[in-house]
Design an enzyme around this catalytic site. Structure first.
Site, PDB file in Angstrom:
ATOM      1  N   LYS A   1       7.669 125.302 -34.754  1.00  0.00           N
ATOM      2  CA  LYS A   1       6.248 124.987 -34.611  1.00  0.00           C
ATOM      3  C   LYS A   1       5.859 124.150 -35.819  1.00  0.00           C
ATOM      4  O   LYS A   1       6.647 124.002 -36.753  1.00  0.00           O
ATOM      5  CB  LYS A   1       5.404 126.268 -34.558  1.00  0.00           C
ATOM      6  CG  LYS A   1       5.766 127.267 -35.681  1.00  0.00           C
ATOM      7  CD  LYS A   1       5.020 128.580 -35.575  1.00  0.00           C
ATOM      8  CE  LYS A   1       5.578 129.566 -34.570  1.00  0.00           C
ATOM      9  NZ  LYS A   1       4.708 129.855 -33.434  1.00  0.00           N
ATOM     10  N   ARG A   2       4.640 123.562 -35.817  1.00  0.00           N
ATOM     11  CA  ARG A   2       4.189 122.847 -37.003  1.00  0.00           C
ATOM     12  C   ARG A   2       4.232 123.783 -38.224  1.00  0.00           C
ATOM     13  O   ARG A   2       4.056 124.998 -38.095  1.00  0.00           O
ATOM     14  CB  ARG A   2       2.770 122.323 -36.781  1.00  0.00           C
ATOM     15  CG  ARG A   2       2.720 121.093 -35.892  1.00  0.00           C
ATOM     16  CD  ARG A   2       3.454 119.910 -36.514  1.00  0.00           C
ATOM     17  NE  ARG A   2       2.681 119.321 -37.578  1.00  0.00           N
ATOM     18  CZ  ARG A   2       1.907 118.258 -37.472  1.00  0.00           C
ATOM     19  NH1 ARG A   2       1.821 117.621 -36.306  1.00  0.00           N
ATOM     20  NH2 ARG A   2       1.234 117.783 -38.492  1.00  0.00           N
TER      21      ARG A   2
ATOM     22  N   LYS B   1       7.074 130.193 -23.885  1.00  0.00           N
ATOM     23  CA  LYS B   1       8.330 129.539 -23.488  1.00  0.00           C
ATOM     24  C   LYS B   1       9.529 130.420 -23.847  1.00  0.00           C
ATOM     25  O   LYS B   1      10.466 130.576 -23.065  1.00  0.00           O
ATOM     26  CB  LYS B   1       8.457 128.162 -24.171  1.00  0.00           C
ATOM     27  CG  LYS B   1       7.370 127.186 -23.743  1.00  0.00           C
ATOM     28  CD  LYS B   1       7.278 125.963 -24.654  1.00  0.00           C
ATOM     29  CE  LYS B   1       5.971 125.219 -24.398  1.00  0.00           C
ATOM     30  NZ  LYS B   1       5.644 124.211 -25.427  1.00  0.00           N
TER      31      LYS B   1
ATOM     32  N   THR C   1       1.809 128.633 -27.552  1.00  0.00           N
ATOM     33  CA  THR C   1       2.374 128.397 -26.230  1.00  0.00           C
ATOM     34  C   THR C   1       3.900 128.457 -26.310  1.00  0.00           C
ATOM     35  O   THR C   1       4.556 128.813 -25.329  1.00  0.00           O
ATOM     36  CB  THR C   1       1.934 127.017 -25.670  1.00  0.00           C
ATOM     37  OG1 THR C   1       2.052 126.046 -26.714  1.00  0.00           O
ATOM     38  CG2 THR C   1       0.504 127.065 -25.185  1.00  0.00           C
TER      39      THR C   1
ATOM     40  N   LYS D   1       0.873 130.035 -40.124  1.00  0.00           N
ATOM     41  CA  LYS D   1       1.975 130.380 -39.221  1.00  0.00           C
ATOM     42  C   LYS D   1       3.080 131.156 -39.950  1.00  0.00           C
ATOM     43  O   LYS D   1       3.960 131.724 -39.340  1.00  0.00           O
ATOM     44  CB  LYS D   1       2.538 129.127 -38.570  1.00  0.00           C
ATOM     45  CG  LYS D   1       1.548 128.444 -37.600  1.00  0.00           C
ATOM     46  CD  LYS D   1       2.137 127.166 -37.032  1.00  0.00           C
ATOM     47  CE  LYS D   1       1.134 126.338 -36.230  1.00  0.00           C
ATOM     48  NZ  LYS D   1       0.878 126.860 -34.877  1.00  0.00           N
TER      49      LYS D   1
ATOM     50  N   HIS E   1      -9.870 125.142 -29.551  1.00  0.00           N
ATOM     51  CA  HIS E   1      -8.462 125.471 -29.831  1.00  0.00           C
ATOM     52  C   HIS E   1      -8.222 125.975 -31.240  1.00  0.00           C
ATOM     53  O   HIS E   1      -7.066 126.146 -31.631  1.00  0.00           O
ATOM     54  CB  HIS E   1      -7.568 124.247 -29.627  1.00  0.00           C
ATOM     55  CG  HIS E   1      -7.483 123.771 -28.216  1.00  0.00           C
ATOM     56  ND1 HIS E   1      -6.533 124.222 -27.335  1.00  0.00           N
ATOM     57  CD2 HIS E   1      -8.239 122.893 -27.534  1.00  0.00           C
ATOM     58  CE1 HIS E   1      -6.696 123.612 -26.169  1.00  0.00           C
ATOM     59  NE2 HIS E   1      -7.735 122.806 -26.266  1.00  0.00           N
TER      60      HIS E   1
END
Ligand code: 26V
Length: 793
Positions: free
Chosen positions: A530-531, A642, A638, A536, A351
């Site tokens: 998100k985290r 969504k 993910t 990111k 992952h």
């Protein structure tokens, strides 16, 4: 069969209230009503659950065992009612009993037994395995404390313990009869030429089972979480001598094992307790698997015909050596045969490519905690080296460390990445040499369950979909394509608009209540949840927000498309840079939201404590999905799927599953920007990449200047000097290099949003083309390509 009628449901709720909870309806609290309803719903899961188990036994069907340190399941009540087809009935019955269904549902604590994407994926997989009829067990740890609670004090993140288990958890069944001894430490002895492990400590793993019901209740599987208990309960001698703390020491020691979830998913730290947790989960699971297998009366060499074990990342990678140990030491199998049997059962999902997140343990720690496993690993490593002659830098044990990725790879028959791009990078970079020796890397692009992430969380849109294409899309998500012809019709687009607007109005009310900020439902809701990680690039988003603020101040009269920037997410408690970014976002929010020149043109909100339940609220109300990681860094994502399902187009880079989203939705319905993974690697070769990008961009200079001057931290002008310095001199994630492209893409978003018809069509096509991202598709892929398991339905 059970009576599924409305009067029966009501009767069962009242019966549980009275006889299970011992409460009079006249004095029952929301909590009591929630318990009563949950037990009544749980009753309706038990029979399909038994039927599934019975069928699996009777047909000798192969089973899947999903080993994961994390299951981020969130709330379970509404989800269960949806899958049983009892959602509306439950609402109705509760209303008759004078209770508001939403209030009841929201009373349930959000079970946060995971950090983020990896844990939520495991939860979606459990639901999809039940939906497609794949006989499966999920194995995990029953953490007493899930992921910490986040709040902001003066804009800074403050953590406190999460305590979901202080209330009764109505979904689980305790199984004191299913308990295994887990050995640790001690030493090895040779007896009759065999190596015998004499453990120095033991704890007990006790099972807690939660049934997982699939769509329409046709199949149910088990999520089995292990709680740690002492093998020796109590030191009575000490107690009698009055030394109460010492008397309880074994208890305290054992329970720490399942006490708390590790909250850092960025950086690997060689903590002994974490290794013990990993072995605790894995050993308990494997002992349970072998017990069940033997009860079927089969030969151990046939294990792979009946058992598929999936390792969710390397966290349970000790499964290879542990299965060998159980087969050899406790069942008398030959070492080489045991290794082949283990390998034929095991699969490994990678992952992450981030080097700092790859697990490796000091051989010293490893040998101390698991001496027998250290010996087995060395034997595997020698065998591998002598048989395959890999290059000298490849191997399981290197530089006095055990590399869990290499171990998992060598001990699995299939290794997979989680998006097409990621699997490609796993093959070309992370495991290039091993893949050359043993080609076994495949791709299984992630997915999400449309029951929770569309049907349940977005009732207005789900209703419109059913009205438009009929029932059945929930378990056959490709059928959403049937919406495409409607995306041309203004009547349908008006309905689509109304559904989105209803969600936005509801969210605006919630934001007012929880953040104290008034936002207009006419504004574009731009969401990044998100985290918090540097890769990111929440920093890129807030820099663009500042640029927008700067431009609005310079020209407030321009016809600005109003925006609400919504952030959500937690930083690992020890991740200082991520915490600085949170602080900056909150500081910017404070300045922007109170600036009278700005008004509705721009608002910034960052609700505290983002979790699964908050995602269910934010995603259906989003207009724009922020997926802006540095290309090559986000394995899949993910959340991106969504948002797409819920009709929010993406602004994003060519990273992870964004690549496949773009492919499905078409480039006219996606705001693409930024360097590609290959360009990123090239760009980094230029040591001056950040300075070059900054000097070439006046807007970026202005933004950095504003931060450095203390415009957002007037009480402490130097607060962000370090952060700004980082962008100039250590911009590893290429925020500066992608800034202009991102800003340009955001301008295109404004233009598109201002054209109502065009925007609605884009949004509707995102939903219509999201069918590929159902986790049912992913699970069918694993069943065919990794597990060799057929549906039992
Ligand atoms: C790593 C570690 C390191 C050791 C300590 C605790 C800990 C906990 C979690 C992790 C997991 C990091 C990997 C991860 O979460 N990957 C995410 O997996 C998602 C599902 O495949 C994927 O969508 C995300 O892109 C990826 O970042």
């Amino acid at each position: 069969m059970r009576d599924l009628s409305e009067p029966q449901l009501k009767q069962d709720i009242l019966r549980h209230l009275t006889y299970t909870l011992g409460k009079d309806a006249a004095h029952a609290s929301t909590y009591d009503w929630r318990m009563a309803l949950s037990f009544a719903i749980r009753d309706r899961i038990v029979e399909p659950w038994f039927a599934s188990t019975r069928k699996t036994w009777d047909t000798g069907h192969k089973r899947v065992y999903y080993l994961s340190m994390e299951f981020l399941i969130g709330r379970l009540l509404e989800d269960a009612t949806i899958n049983l087809g009892l959602r509306d009935m439950a609402e109705q019955v509760m209303a008759e009993l004078g209770q508001d269904f939403r209030t009841i549902v929201e009373d349930e604590p959000d079970a946060a037994l995971g950090n983020g994407g990896l844990g939520r994926l495991a939860a979606c997989f459990m639901e999809s395995m039940a939906t497609v009829g794949c006989p499966a067990y999920g194995y995990g740890i029953r953490y007493e404390h899930g992921l910490f609670r986040q709040r902001f004090e003066g804009g800074r993140q403050v953590e406190s313990p999460e305590d979901w288990l202080t209330q009764r958890h109505p979904w689980e069944f305790e199984r004191p009869e299913a308990a295994y001894t887990i050995p640790f430490k001690g030493h090895l002895e040779t007896r009759d030429g065999r190596d015998v492990w004499v453990p120095g400590e033991t704890v007990l793993a006790e099972a807690y089972d939660t049934p997982v019901i699939g769509w329409q209740g046709k199949w149910a599987n088990t999520l089995r979480l292990w709680g740690a208990k002492p093998t020796t309960l109590f030191d009575l001698d000490r107690f009698n001598r009055g030394d109460y703390a010492a008397a309880a020491a074994p208890e305290t020691l054992a329970r720490t094992l399942s006490r708390v979830l590790y909250p850092d998913d960025t950086t690997y730290q060689g903590k002994e307790l974490r290794l013990k947790q990993e072995f605790f989960l894995t050993s308990a699971a494997l002992q349970d698997i072998l017990r069940r297998f033997k009860a079927g009366g089969f030969m151990l060499r046939d294990l792979p015909k009946h058992v598929a074990i999936q390792m969710n990342d390397t966290h349970p990678a000790i499964a290879g050596p542990e299965l060998i140990r159980l087969l050899v030491d406790e069942n008398g199998m030959e070492f080489m045969e045991a290794m082949e049997v283990a390998r034929a059962c095991l699969g490994y999902t990678n992952h992450t490519l981030l080097p700092e997140a790859l697990e490796r343990w000091a051989t010293f720690t490893f040998g101390n905690v698991l001496p027998r496993h250290m010996q087995i690993i060395e034997r595997i490593d020698h065998w591998h080296r002598d048989t395959y002659h890999p290059p000298h830098w490849v191997g399981i044990v290197k530089h006095h460390e055990v590399r869990m990725g290499e171990l998992a790879f060598i001990m699995s028959h299939k290794v997979n990445g989680v998006s097409a791009l990621h699997s490609d990078l796993v093959k070309k970079n992370l495991f290039a040499e091993l893949d050359g020796l043993h080609p076994r890397i495949i791709n299984q692009t992630n997915g999400v369950t449309p029951r929770r992430w569309l049907k349940m969380c977005n009732r207005p849109l789900a209703g419109l979909i059913t009205d438009t294409i009929g029932e059945g899309w929930e378990a056959d998500l490709d059928r959403l394509r049937e919406l495409e012809p409607h995306a041309k019709k203004s009547a349908f687009l008006a309905d689509f608009d109304a559904a989105k607007r209803a969600n936005k109005v509801a969210l605006a009310g919630w934001i007012k209540e929880h953040c104290g900020v008034t936002v207009s439902a006419d504004a574009l809701f731009d969401v990044q949840v998100k985290r918090i990680h540097e890769y990111k690039r929440q920093l890129l988003n807030i820099l663009e927000t500042i640029a927008r603020y700067h431009d609005i101040k310079a020209d407030p009269k321009k016809d600005w498309v109003p925006r609400v920037k919504i952030f959500g997410g937690k930083a690992a408690p020890g991740y200082a840079v991520a915490k600085e970014i949170i602080h900056l976002i909150n500081d910017v929010a404070a300045v922007v939201n109170s600036d009278p020149d700005v008004g509705d043109r721009l608002k910034v909100v960052y609700p505290e404590n983002y979790n699964v339940s908050m995602a269910e609220r934010l995603i259906p109300a989003a207009d724009l999905s922020e997926q802006i990681s540095t290309a090559g860094k986000e394995a899949s994502g993910t959340g991106n799927m969504k948002f797409m399902m819920n009709g929010a187009p993406t602004i994003g880079t060519l990273d992870g599953a964004n690549v496949e989203i773009l492919q499905e939705v078409g480039d006219e319905n996606f705001f693409l920007f930024g360097l590609t993974a290959e360009e990123v690697m090239k760009r980094r070769q230029n040591p001056d990449h950040a300075r070059d990008a900054i000097t070439a961009s006046q807007p970026l200079q202005d933004v950095l200047q504003m931060i450095a001057e203390g415009r957002f931290s007037p009480s402490e002008p130097g607060r962000y000097h370090e952060l700004v310095h980082r962008v100039w001199h250590h911009d590893y994630f290429l925020v500066a290099s992608d800034f202009d492209a991102y800003r340009e893409a955001q301008a295109q978003v404004d233009t598109a949003y201002a054209d109502r018809k065009r925007w609605l069509r884009m949004a509707a096509l995102n939903t219509a083309r999201s069918g590929f991202f159902s986790s049912d598709r992913t699970i069918r892929g694993y069943m065919a390509d990794v597990w060799d398991v057929k549906s039992a339905l």
